[in-house]
Structures are given as structure tokens and as C-alpha cells.
Design a protein around this motif. Structure first.
Motif, PDB file in Angstrom:
ATOM      1  N   SER A 180      -3.404   4.179  -2.279  1.00 61.46           N
ATOM      2  CA  SER A 180      -3.441   3.353  -3.489  1.00 61.46           C
ATOM      3  C   SER A 180      -2.605   2.095  -3.239  1.00 61.46           C
ATOM      4  N   ALA A 181      -2.664   1.165  -4.167  1.00 65.99           N
ATOM      5  CA  ALA A 181      -2.025  -0.128  -3.928  1.00 65.99           C
ATOM      6  C   ALA A 181      -1.215  -0.579  -5.139  1.00 65.99           C
ATOM      7  N   LEU A 217     -10.350  -6.558  -5.582  1.00 66.20           N
ATOM      8  CA  LEU A 217      -9.733  -5.896  -4.450  1.00 66.20           C
ATOM      9  C   LEU A 217     -10.842  -5.379  -3.541  1.00 66.20           C
ATOM     10  N   THR A 249      -7.653   1.229   7.310  1.00 74.22           N
ATOM     11  CA  THR A 249      -8.180   0.576   6.113  1.00 74.22           C
ATOM     12  C   THR A 249      -7.508  -0.772   5.912  1.00 74.22           C
ATOM     13  N   LEU A 267     -11.871  -3.461   0.118  1.00 72.45           N
ATOM     14  CA  LEU A 267     -11.450  -2.585   1.208  1.00 72.45           C
ATOM     15  C   LEU A 267     -12.461  -2.699   2.350  1.00 72.45           C
ATOM     16  N   VAL A 271       0.838  -1.198   0.000  1.00 71.18           N
ATOM     17  CA  VAL A 271       0.000   0.000   0.000  1.00 71.18           C
ATOM     18  C   VAL A 271       0.874   1.250   0.000  1.00 71.18           C
ATOM     19  N   ARG A 307      -7.317   4.121  -5.076  1.00 73.63           N
ATOM     20  CA  ARG A 307      -8.284   3.814  -4.019  1.00 73.63           C
ATOM     21  C   ARG A 307      -9.679   3.566  -4.587  1.00 73.63           C
ATOM     22  N   HIS A 321      -6.958  -3.827   3.250  1.00 70.87           N
ATOM     23  CA  HIS A 321      -6.972  -4.120   1.814  1.00 70.87           C
ATOM     24  C   HIS A 321      -6.829  -5.632   1.633  1.00 70.87           C
TER      25      HIS A 321
END
Length: 322
Positions: A60-61, A314, A297, A316, A55, A76, A299
Motif C-alpha cells: 500500500s502507499a 496512481l 512493483t 502501478l 510505500v 494496492r 508506483h
């Protein structure tokens, strides 16, 4: 854990075994994890099977897409903004999976990414991706191994890679060079009659390297001694059938969120080793492969390896304590 027909029978019973667990409360009636929502769906046919995650500071990832051999940057809101592709390999022969796959990922504070690439050839090893740059191999690992999870210790300037087939934790300088078999033990190895996946997820936390073992359903802790060598392998949790990757909920204690791939679940594992389910298939999970926590958060990428109708995605969610 890449999708393999021979794995299905071995892990099918796991879903039943762990499915009886109840969601764990936090304080009062507040759940440990809440507000789950799927923010992105990926293309299974194109090999967009998210295996691991790092992350970014903005939430964002960076995801490894195992069979696409890619690292993708996902916002995100679920938009893919960029991709980096690891080089194709002629005649890949990776143990167990027989394909070239990108697996673990770790991010340095300057944005440099490190990934494990398993090919069954000389390209097997740890690769570095500098911001805006192309992937470059910095360490070779045995072609007959399966380097899976990857963890970075920036303080010591080393990376740790969990080899699922050889039951080994490799230690690699971040500058590159010859790897060291840092830890080897039966506790890290796969079960002879199992899926072939032993050591899988890996994290650096609290002066130790923590490792999950998929076949044995365990969470392990290996202390890092003052000279950098490995201490004994300690079992901290059992009964985690089909465990893949995991993440700590905070820097302050040893509470973990772990993905149970075959059961389509995320569980919270308490410091005493007890565990309870916090996310399920009904929340959108489809063979979850990894988990990351940043602030409040959670993920969770799902690769959908065993699904009849694959839906890699994905998810969250909100972490309510940790």
C-alpha cells in the motif's frame, strides 16, 4: 511540481524535446517496465494532487495530496483508507505557489511518516506523523523557501529536505531541532528565468544524497563524508527536462527511474547518464510527480497539474530488471 500558469510556457518545449526517446529494452525484447495499469483516480477539484509517495511493506502507499494538505493511505487496489490533514495556515505565502502545500514524504521502519510542509509562514518545515497520531512540526525551515522532496537516513538518524527555491539541501535530526544547510550550490538552484523549481526529488543511496534539479534537468550526487558533511556536487545525468522525483531500481547499482512531469513520461536513467522512456501518457500518466519501487512493483503518482482535463491518479507497473 504544483500547477502554476507561469510554468506552462517554460516547460511546454520539454515534452517535444524528450518525446523522441524510444522505450529502452531490458534483456532481449523485454521492456524495463511493463503491465502499466491505473489503480486509483483522485479528485483534482478537492486538491487531491498526489505529489510524493512512500510505500508500505504490504504494497500500500502513503501519498501526499499537495493542495488538500493531506497524507492519504491508499491500498494496492486504490482505496483510500485514511487521511491526515496538516493544519490550515492563515494567509499562506509560499514562494512560487502562494498556497500551503504538503510535498515530500519519507517512512521510517516503524511506520512513522515525515513530510515537508511549505506555507510561507512559521509552519514551513518538517512534520512528523506517528502511527495513529496527529502531525507535529519537528523542525522549522525558512519561510521564504520551498522544502520539497524529503529523504530519510535511519542509520545516521537524519532527514534531508530539498529546497527548490533556495537551492539548498537541509539536514534535520529525526528527533527534531535546528536544521543545517547541509549543501548549497548553483547546481541545486533554479534557473533565474525558469520555473522557480531547482532541487526537487531527493534520495539516500550508496553513501550519498542524490538530488534532481527540475529547471536544469539534471540528476546530482552528493557524497556523505565520514563526518556527515557534504562532499562536492557531482552531475550524473543531464537532459532530463522537467524532471521531478526519482527512485533507484535496486540497492545494487545507480540505475534510476525518474518522472518527467511536463512530458508525461517516466524514464530509466542508466549509471552512465543515458536515459530512455519507459512509460508515457498513453499508459495513463498525467504529469507524474514521483516514483517508488518496491520489489518488482513500480508506483507512479500523477498530479495532472497541466492537463486540460485533469486526471490525478496512481499507476502501478512491473519492473523487469534493476
Amino acid at each position: 511540481m504544483p500547477r502554476l500558469p507561469q510554468l506552462a510556457a517554460a516547460v511546454a518545449a520539454t515534452a517535444v524535446a524528450v518525446g523522441v526517446l524510444a522505450t529502452a529494452p531490458a534483456s532481449g525484447d523485454e521492456p524495463v517496465v511493463s503491465q502499466p495499469r491505473v489503480v486509483a483516480h483522485f479528485d483534482f477539484a478537492a486538491g487531491e494532487t498526489p505529489e510524493n509517495i512512500a510505500v508500505e511493506p504490504d504494497g500500500s502507499a502513503d501519498l501526499t495530496f499537495a493542495f488538500a494538505r493531506q497524507v492519504a493511505h491508499v491500498t494496492r487496489h486504490g482505496d483510500i483508507r485514511s487521511r491526515v490533514t496538516l493544519p490550515a495556515v492563515a494567509n499562506p505565502n509560499t514562494p512560487v505557489v502562494h498556497n500551503a502545500i504538503v510535498l515530500g514524504i519519507a517512512r521510517a521502519h516503524d511506520g512513522t511518516l515525515y513530510v515537508t510542509y511549505a506555507t510561507g509562514t512559521a509552519e514551513t518545515g518538517v512534520w512528523r506523523i506517528a502511527p495513529g497520531g496527529e502531525p507535529r512540526q519537528i523542525a522549522k525551515l525558512p519561510a521564504d523557501g520551498l522544502p520539497n522532496g524529503l529523504a530519510l537516513d535511519e542509520h545516521r538518524g537524519v532527514l534531508y529536505a530539498a529546497d527548490s527555491v533556495r537551492g539548498t539541501v537541509w539536514r534535520v535530526p529525526v528527533t527534531g531541532g535546528r536544521p543545517t544547510a547541509w549543501a548549497t550550490a548553483t547546481a541545486l538552484a533554479p534557473v533565474p528565468s525558469g520555473t522557480g523549481f531547482g532541487a526537487n526529488g531527493i534520495k539516500v543511496h550508496g553513501g550519498a544524497v542524490w538530488v534532481s534539479n527540475t529547471d536544469r534537468g539534471t540528476l546530482l550526487r552528493i557524497a556523505v563524508r565520514r563526518d556527515g558533511s557534504a562532499g562536492p556536487v557531482e552531475t550524473r545525468a543531464t537532459g532530463l527536462g522537467g524532471v521531478d522525483d526519482f527512485a533507484f531500481t535496486s540497492h545494487h547499482d545507480d540505475t534510476v527511474l525518474a518522472t518527467l512531469n511536463s512530458a508525461n513520461q517516466v524514464v530509466v536513467v542508466c549509471p552512465d547518464g543515458t536515459h530512455s522512456v519507459v512509460l508515457t501518457q498513453q499508459d495513463g500518466l498525467s504529469n507524474p510527480t514521483s516514483v517508488a519501487v518496491r520489489e518488482r512493483t513500480v508506483h507512479v503518482p500523477s498530479a495532472s497539474y497541466f492537463a486540460a482535463e485533469p486526471d490525478p491518479n496512481l499507476l502501478l507497473a512491473r519492473l523487469n530488471r534493476g
